[in-house]
Design a protein around this motif. Sequence first.
Motif, PDB file in Angstrom:
ATOM      1  N   ALA A 130       0.840  -1.204   0.000  1.00  0.00           N
ATOM      2  CA  ALA A 130       0.000   0.000   0.000  1.00  0.00           C
ATOM      3  C   ALA A 130       0.872   1.251   0.000  1.00  0.00           C
ATOM      4  N   LEU A 131       1.941   1.250   0.798  1.00  0.00           N
ATOM      5  CA  LEU A 131       2.853   2.401   0.807  1.00  0.00           C
ATOM      6  C   LEU A 131       3.555   2.554  -0.541  1.00  0.00           C
TER       7      LEU A 131
ATOM      8  N   CYS B 102       5.547   5.619   9.678  1.00  0.00           N
ATOM      9  CA  CYS B 102       4.140   5.232   9.663  1.00  0.00           C
ATOM     10  C   CYS B 102       3.995   4.079  10.644  1.00  0.00           C
ATOM     11  N   HIS B 103       3.426   4.377  11.799  1.00  0.00           N
ATOM     12  CA  HIS B 103       3.227   3.372  12.846  1.00  0.00           C
ATOM     13  C   HIS B 103       1.861   2.743  12.661  1.00  0.00           C
ATOM     14  N   LEU B 104       1.843   1.429  12.487  1.00  0.00           N
ATOM     15  CA  LEU B 104       0.590   0.685  12.372  1.00  0.00           C
ATOM     16  C   LEU B 104       0.255   0.155  13.758  1.00  0.00           C
ATOM     17  N   THR B 105      -0.703   0.796  14.382  1.00  0.00           N
ATOM     18  CA  THR B 105      -0.968   0.573  15.793  1.00  0.00           C
ATOM     19  C   THR B 105      -1.471  -0.835  16.101  1.00  0.00           C
TER      20      THR B 105
ATOM     21  N   PRO C 219      -5.664  -1.766   8.455  1.00  0.00           N
ATOM     22  CA  PRO C 219      -6.814  -1.657   7.545  1.00  0.00           C
ATOM     23  C   PRO C 219      -7.088  -0.212   7.105  1.00  0.00           C
ATOM     24  N   ASP C 220      -6.856   0.756   7.992  1.00  0.00           N
ATOM     25  CA  ASP C 220      -7.061   2.149   7.608  1.00  0.00           C
ATOM     26  C   ASP C 220      -6.039   2.593   6.567  1.00  0.00           C
ATOM     27  N   LEU C 221      -4.793   2.139   6.678  1.00  0.00           N
ATOM     28  CA  LEU C 221      -3.784   2.466   5.658  1.00  0.00           C
ATOM     29  C   LEU C 221      -4.212   1.932   4.303  1.00  0.00           C
ATOM     30  N   ILE C 222      -4.634   0.690   4.267  1.00  0.00           N
ATOM     31  CA  ILE C 222      -5.036   0.086   2.998  1.00  0.00           C
ATOM     32  C   ILE C 222      -6.276   0.773   2.439  1.00  0.00           C
TER      33      ILE C 222
ATOM     34  N   LEU D 271      -7.214   3.858   3.008  1.00  0.00           N
ATOM     35  CA  LEU D 271      -6.803   5.201   2.612  1.00  0.00           C
ATOM     36  C   LEU D 271      -6.173   5.187   1.223  1.00  0.00           C
ATOM     37  N   VAL D 272      -5.242   4.286   1.009  1.00  0.00           N
ATOM     38  CA  VAL D 272      -4.534   4.222  -0.269  1.00  0.00           C
ATOM     39  C   VAL D 272      -5.460   3.773  -1.401  1.00  0.00           C
ATOM     40  N   SER D 273      -6.410   2.901  -1.089  1.00  0.00           N
ATOM     41  CA  SER D 273      -7.324   2.418  -2.126  1.00  0.00           C
ATOM     42  C   SER D 273      -8.442   3.420  -2.437  1.00  0.00           C
ATOM     43  N   GLY D 274      -8.530   4.496  -1.655  1.00  0.00           N
ATOM     44  CA  GLY D 274      -9.548   5.507  -1.895  1.00  0.00           C
ATOM     45  C   GLY D 274     -10.856   5.254  -1.163  1.00  0.00           C
ATOM     46  N   GLU D 275     -10.903   4.228  -0.336  1.00  0.00           N
ATOM     47  CA  GLU D 275     -12.118   3.903   0.414  1.00  0.00           C
ATOM     48  C   GLU D 275     -12.265   4.738   1.682  1.00  0.00           C
ATOM     49  N   LEU D 276     -11.180   5.378   2.128  1.00  0.00           N
ATOM     50  CA  LEU D 276     -11.193   6.176   3.352  1.00  0.00           C
ATOM     51  C   LEU D 276     -10.702   7.578   3.028  1.00  0.00           C
ATOM     52  N   ASN D 277     -11.485   8.562   3.388  1.00  0.00           N
ATOM     53  CA  ASN D 277     -11.114   9.954   3.176  1.00  0.00           C
ATOM     54  C   ASN D 277     -10.161  10.396   4.284  1.00  0.00           C
ATOM     55  N   PHE D 278      -8.992  10.925   3.881  1.00  0.00           N
ATOM     56  CA  PHE D 278      -7.984  11.291   4.870  1.00  0.00           C
ATOM     57  C   PHE D 278      -8.497  12.350   5.828  1.00  0.00           C
ATOM     58  N   ALA D 279      -9.089  13.411   5.318  1.00  0.00           N
ATOM     59  CA  ALA D 279      -9.527  14.519   6.181  1.00  0.00           C
ATOM     60  C   ALA D 279     -10.531  14.049   7.225  1.00  0.00           C
ATOM     61  N   THR D 280     -11.471  13.214   6.810  1.00  0.00           N
ATOM     62  CA  THR D 280     -12.466  12.685   7.743  1.00  0.00           C
ATOM     63  C   THR D 280     -11.802  11.794   8.792  1.00  0.00           C
ATOM     64  N   ALA D 281     -10.909  10.911   8.339  1.00  0.00           N
ATOM     65  CA  ALA D 281     -10.230   9.997   9.272  1.00  0.00           C
ATOM     66  C   ALA D 281      -9.324  10.764  10.218  1.00  0.00           C
ATOM     67  N   TRP D 282      -8.655  11.791   9.736  1.00  0.00           N
ATOM     68  CA  TRP D 282      -7.779  12.610  10.572  1.00  0.00           C
ATOM     69  C   TRP D 282      -8.613  13.372  11.597  1.00  0.00           C
ATOM     70  N   GLY D 283      -9.686  13.977  11.127  1.00  0.00           N
ATOM     71  CA  GLY D 283     -10.549  14.748  12.017  1.00  0.00           C
ATOM     72  C   GLY D 283     -11.185  13.909  13.115  1.00  0.00           C
ATOM     73  N   SER D 284     -11.453  12.644  12.828  1.00  0.00           N
ATOM     74  CA  SER D 284     -12.080  11.775  13.823  1.00  0.00           C
ATOM     75  C   SER D 284     -11.055  11.067  14.706  1.00  0.00           C
ATOM     76  N   GLY D 285      -9.762  11.230  14.386  1.00  0.00           N
ATOM     77  CA  GLY D 285      -8.719  10.615  15.194  1.00  0.00           C
ATOM     78  C   GLY D 285      -8.317   9.214  14.759  1.00  0.00           C
ATOM     79  N   ARG D 286      -8.913   8.720  13.678  1.00  0.00           N
ATOM     80  CA  ARG D 286      -8.525   7.385  13.186  1.00  0.00           C
ATOM     81  C   ARG D 286      -7.099   7.386  12.644  1.00  0.00           C
ATOM     82  N   ILE D 287      -6.715   8.502  12.060  1.00  0.00           N
ATOM     83  CA  ILE D 287      -5.354   8.667  11.551  1.00  0.00           C
ATOM     84  C   ILE D 287      -4.737   9.845  12.283  1.00  0.00           C
TER      85      ILE D 287
END
Length: 115
Positions: free
Chosen positions: A10-11, A37-40, A78-81, A83-99
Amino acid sequence: MATIEECRRALEKLSDSMATADGDVRKAAALDRSVTCHLTDLDVTFVGRLTGGRIEVLDTVPGPPPDRARIRLAMTAPDLIALVSGELNFATAWGSGRIKLEAGLVDLFQLRKLL
């Protein structure tokens, strides 16, 4: 659950996308910075460098980042994958604390063009 190898791919895909980008995205990707990039969920960290418009993964280490990189990301595999595949919006995930993204103010202004 995603594997370390799937996350590495993915990276690499993200790096390939950045290398072929145009305009502001290409300019933002042209930074020369250390990056982690730390995968928690896997408790593993990819250590590398953003340089020449690409992310070069130099090492994979167990646990949290061993050193403080200029650009620091933390998320689940799963969030990294997603994000890269376009299934997760970065701004939304960042704002919610997922990323989590940590960087200096100047770098954050440049990086927002990538997002």
